[in-house]
Design a protein around this motif. Sequence first.
Motif, PDB file in Angstrom:
ATOM      1  N   LEU A 177       0.973  -1.013   0.281  1.00 48.72           N
ATOM      2  CA  LEU A 177      -0.181  -0.469   0.392  1.00 48.72           C
ATOM      3  C   LEU A 177       0.622   1.292  -0.364  1.00 48.72           C
ATOM      4  O   LEU A 177       0.409   2.197  -0.785  1.00 48.72           O
ATOM      5  N   HIS A 178       2.022   1.064   0.005  1.00 51.54           N
ATOM      6  CA  HIS A 178       3.400   2.658   0.698  1.00 51.54           C
ATOM      7  C   HIS A 178       3.808   2.653  -0.496  1.00 51.54           C
ATOM      8  O   HIS A 178       3.973   3.871  -0.811  1.00 51.54           O
ATOM      9  N   SER A 179       3.997   1.613  -0.941  1.00 48.90           N
ATOM     10  CA  SER A 179       4.077   1.735  -2.584  1.00 48.90           C
ATOM     11  C   SER A 179       3.220   2.490  -3.952  1.00 48.90           C
ATOM     12  O   SER A 179       3.914   3.242  -4.285  1.00 48.90           O
ATOM     13  N   LEU A 180       2.162   1.922  -3.112  1.00 47.49           N
ATOM     14  CA  LEU A 180       1.302   2.670  -4.334  1.00 47.49           C
ATOM     15  C   LEU A 180       0.869   4.071  -4.010  1.00 47.49           C
ATOM     16  O   LEU A 180       0.348   4.754  -4.750  1.00 47.49           O
ATOM     17  N   TRP A 181       1.150   4.518  -2.206  1.00 47.41           N
ATOM     18  CA  TRP A 181       0.528   5.411  -2.135  1.00 47.41           C
ATOM     19  C   TRP A 181       1.982   6.418  -2.837  1.00 47.41           C
ATOM     20  O   TRP A 181       1.569   8.061  -3.446  1.00 47.41           O
ATOM     21  N   GLU A 182       3.338   6.116  -2.679  1.00 46.59           N
ATOM     22  CA  GLU A 182       4.282   7.138  -3.219  1.00 46.59           C
ATOM     23  C   GLU A 182       4.062   6.818  -4.878  1.00 46.59           C
ATOM     24  O   GLU A 182       4.459   7.510  -5.073  1.00 46.59           O
ATOM     25  N   GLY A 183       4.181   5.790  -5.900  1.00 43.88           N
ATOM     26  CA  GLY A 183       3.325   5.578  -7.117  1.00 43.88           C
ATOM     27  C   GLY A 183       2.061   5.262  -7.411  1.00 43.88           C
ATOM     28  O   GLY A 183       1.957   4.103  -7.517  1.00 43.88           O
ATOM     29  N   PRO A 184       0.973   6.047  -7.446  1.00 47.61           N
ATOM     30  CA  PRO A 184      -0.029   5.636  -7.895  1.00 47.61           C
ATOM     31  C   PRO A 184      -0.866   5.080  -8.519  1.00 47.61           C
ATOM     32  O   PRO A 184      -1.773   4.289  -8.948  1.00 47.61           O
ATOM     33  N   ARG A 185       0.244   5.135  -9.838  1.00 50.16           N
ATOM     34  CA  ARG A 185       0.731   4.701 -11.358  1.00 50.16           C
ATOM     35  C   ARG A 185       0.258   3.065 -11.150  1.00 50.16           C
ATOM     36  O   ARG A 185       0.872   2.222 -10.625  1.00 50.16           O
ATOM     37  N   LEU A 186      -0.946   2.384 -11.414  1.00 52.75           N
ATOM     38  CA  LEU A 186      -1.044   1.069 -11.583  1.00 52.75           C
ATOM     39  C   LEU A 186      -0.596   0.415 -12.345  1.00 52.75           C
ATOM     40  O   LEU A 186       0.354   0.699 -13.047  1.00 52.75           O
ATOM     41  N   PRO A 187       0.250  -0.790 -11.498  1.00 51.85           N
ATOM     42  CA  PRO A 187       1.275  -1.909 -12.569  1.00 51.85           C
ATOM     43  C   PRO A 187       0.457  -2.167 -13.234  1.00 51.85           C
ATOM     44  O   PRO A 187      -0.502  -2.614 -13.474  1.00 51.85           O
ATOM     45  N   ILE A 188       1.699  -2.325 -14.456  1.00 51.88           N
ATOM     46  CA  ILE A 188       0.828  -3.001 -15.850  1.00 51.88           C
ATOM     47  C   ILE A 188       0.323  -3.994 -16.093  1.00 51.88           C
ATOM     48  O   ILE A 188      -0.262  -4.898 -16.958  1.00 51.88           O
ATOM     49  N   SER A 189       1.102  -5.206 -15.303  1.00 47.75           N
ATOM     50  CA  SER A 189       0.914  -6.622 -14.839  1.00 47.75           C
ATOM     51  C   SER A 189       1.063  -7.372 -13.811  1.00 47.75           C
ATOM     52  O   SER A 189       1.512  -6.214 -12.586  1.00 47.75           O
ATOM     53  N   SER A 190       0.779  -8.103 -13.641  1.00 46.02           N
ATOM     54  CA  SER A 190       1.331  -8.954 -12.191  1.00 46.02           C
ATOM     55  C   SER A 190       2.693  -8.970 -11.694  1.00 46.02           C
ATOM     56  O   SER A 190       3.326  -9.303 -10.967  1.00 46.02           O
ATOM     57  N   VAL A 191       3.683  -9.041 -13.244  1.00 48.86           N
ATOM     58  CA  VAL A 191       4.844  -9.078 -12.597  1.00 48.86           C
ATOM     59  C   VAL A 191       5.971  -7.496 -12.779  1.00 48.86           C
ATOM     60  O   VAL A 191       7.231  -7.263 -13.204  1.00 48.86           O
ATOM     61  N   ASP A 192       5.186  -6.066 -13.067  1.00 44.89           N
ATOM     62  CA  ASP A 192       5.421  -5.346 -13.414  1.00 44.89           C
ATOM     63  C   ASP A 192       6.146  -5.101 -12.225  1.00 44.89           C
ATOM     64  O   ASP A 192       5.437  -5.298 -10.718  1.00 44.89           O
ATOM     65  N   SER A 193       7.777  -4.797 -12.130  1.00 49.37           N
ATOM     66  CA  SER A 193       9.042  -4.566 -11.222  1.00 49.37           C
ATOM     67  C   SER A 193       8.957  -3.379 -10.915  1.00 49.37           C
ATOM     68  O   SER A 193       9.901  -3.052  -9.880  1.00 49.37           O
ATOM     69  N   GLY A 194       8.447  -2.827 -10.448  1.00 45.12           N
ATOM     70  CA  GLY A 194       8.154  -0.829  -9.949  1.00 45.12           C
ATOM     71  C   GLY A 194       8.828  -0.590  -9.231  1.00 45.12           C
ATOM     72  O   GLY A 194       7.982  -0.495  -8.520  1.00 45.12           O
ATOM     73  N   GLY A 195       9.805  -0.886  -8.949  1.00 50.47           N
ATOM     74  CA  GLY A 195      10.236  -1.083  -6.991  1.00 50.47           C
ATOM     75  C   GLY A 195       9.805  -1.739  -6.811  1.00 50.47           C
ATOM     76  O   GLY A 195      11.314  -1.704  -5.970  1.00 50.47           O
ATOM     77  N   SER A 196       9.391  -2.356  -6.346  1.00 54.70           N
ATOM     78  CA  SER A 196       9.137  -3.574  -5.480  1.00 54.70           C
ATOM     79  C   SER A 196       8.006  -4.769  -5.708  1.00 54.70           C
ATOM     80  O   SER A 196       7.530  -5.210  -4.716  1.00 54.70           O
ATOM     81  N   ALA A 197       8.104  -4.821  -7.529  1.00 56.00           N
ATOM     82  CA  ALA A 197       7.374  -5.577  -7.814  1.00 56.00           C
ATOM     83  C   ALA A 197       5.787  -5.512  -6.746  1.00 56.00           C
ATOM     84  O   ALA A 197       4.794  -6.404  -6.823  1.00 56.00           O
ATOM     85  N   VAL A 198       5.447  -4.704  -7.316  1.00 58.74           N
ATOM     86  CA  VAL A 198       3.561  -3.989  -6.725  1.00 58.74           C
ATOM     87  C   VAL A 198       2.677  -5.452  -7.832  1.00 58.74           C
ATOM     88  O   VAL A 198       1.508  -4.765  -6.745  1.00 58.74           O
ATOM     89  N   GLY A 199       2.558  -5.655  -8.654  1.00 52.62           N
ATOM     90  CA  GLY A 199       1.736  -6.020  -8.844  1.00 52.62           C
ATOM     91  C   GLY A 199       1.445  -7.456  -8.051  1.00 52.62           C
ATOM     92  O   GLY A 199       0.837  -7.653  -8.431  1.00 52.62           O
ATOM     93  N   PHE A 200       2.488  -8.116  -8.496  1.00 54.64           N
ATOM     94  CA  PHE A 200       3.120  -9.204  -8.249  1.00 54.64           C
ATOM     95  C   PHE A 200       1.981  -9.263  -6.743  1.00 54.64           C
ATOM     96  O   PHE A 200       1.243 -10.553  -6.227  1.00 54.64           O
ATOM     97  N   ARG A 201       2.442  -8.276  -5.677  1.00 56.17           N
ATOM     98  CA  ARG A 201       1.945  -8.052  -4.157  1.00 56.17           C
ATOM     99  C   ARG A 201       0.887  -8.458  -3.889  1.00 56.17           C
ATOM    100  O   ARG A 201      -0.621  -8.746  -3.501  1.00 56.17           O
TER     101      ARG A 201
END
Length: 260
Positions: A177-201
């Motif tokens: 949730l903290h990662s989403l708060w800092e970068g509110p752009r949704l990950p583009i897939s379940s393997v999007d590793s934008g910072g901390s694999a937010v999509g997978f999480r």
Amino acid sequence: MISATLIAISIRAIRQSQEFAQYSLGTTVLWFSFLLLLHPKTRSSILPVVLLGWVYLIHNVASITVILLVFSVFSLEFFGYLNSRRESGVESSDLLKGWFAGESHAPINRLAFAHLGLLVFTIPIMTSTSSDYTFGGYISPTPDDPLFQLMIGLFGVGRSFAVILASLVALSMFNTLHSLWEGPRLPISSVDSGGSAVGFRITLITVAFGTLFVVLLYSEIVRPLFVPRFFLFSIPAWALLIGLGISDLVGWLSSQVDND
């Protein structure tokens, strides 16, 4: 490594793998299919659709887990696509047309619509058996602390250790949730590793807590359905969240030591 160890020493996983039942096999096939969906070379195959369709028909709770997995993967890609296209200045009226016409989206569309059809056809069966108490009449009332009892039932630990495992899951959720708060752009897939694999999480959280929530809701409205072995289908999600929680904790402690 930590998550794999948790599953390997799980009393529930060991016990169910020794029984002539489809819980362990279904869990293996379900998460193997998820890996096929994540790989760009295999996700376009019909194999994940067929395998997940088979798992869907094993058990009512398995069907819940499969639907949540498919829903999470589809939603991340769909809303990620919408955000990226809007940023490119594409007209709103052309967004859906572009999604269904895109070759790269065909596999996830096929998967989503296949399981939507399964859901429609199996709802009558699920509702008819919900009033038949010859099925599941042995199930005890839902406990007051279902999350702790789930940790105990899945991993065979005491209550104190179950509290620790639940805390690690909560830490992993907080970091997501903290990662989403800092970068509110949704990950583009379940393997999007934008910072901390937010999509997978997000996918793991959806599968783990979504299955638990649906079972608790069903237990409250219809009849008790909370049985630890039913959650074996989602045990990889719980184990991975615990492993990610440990990783987050170690990372935070390391940062504190470096700052000192």
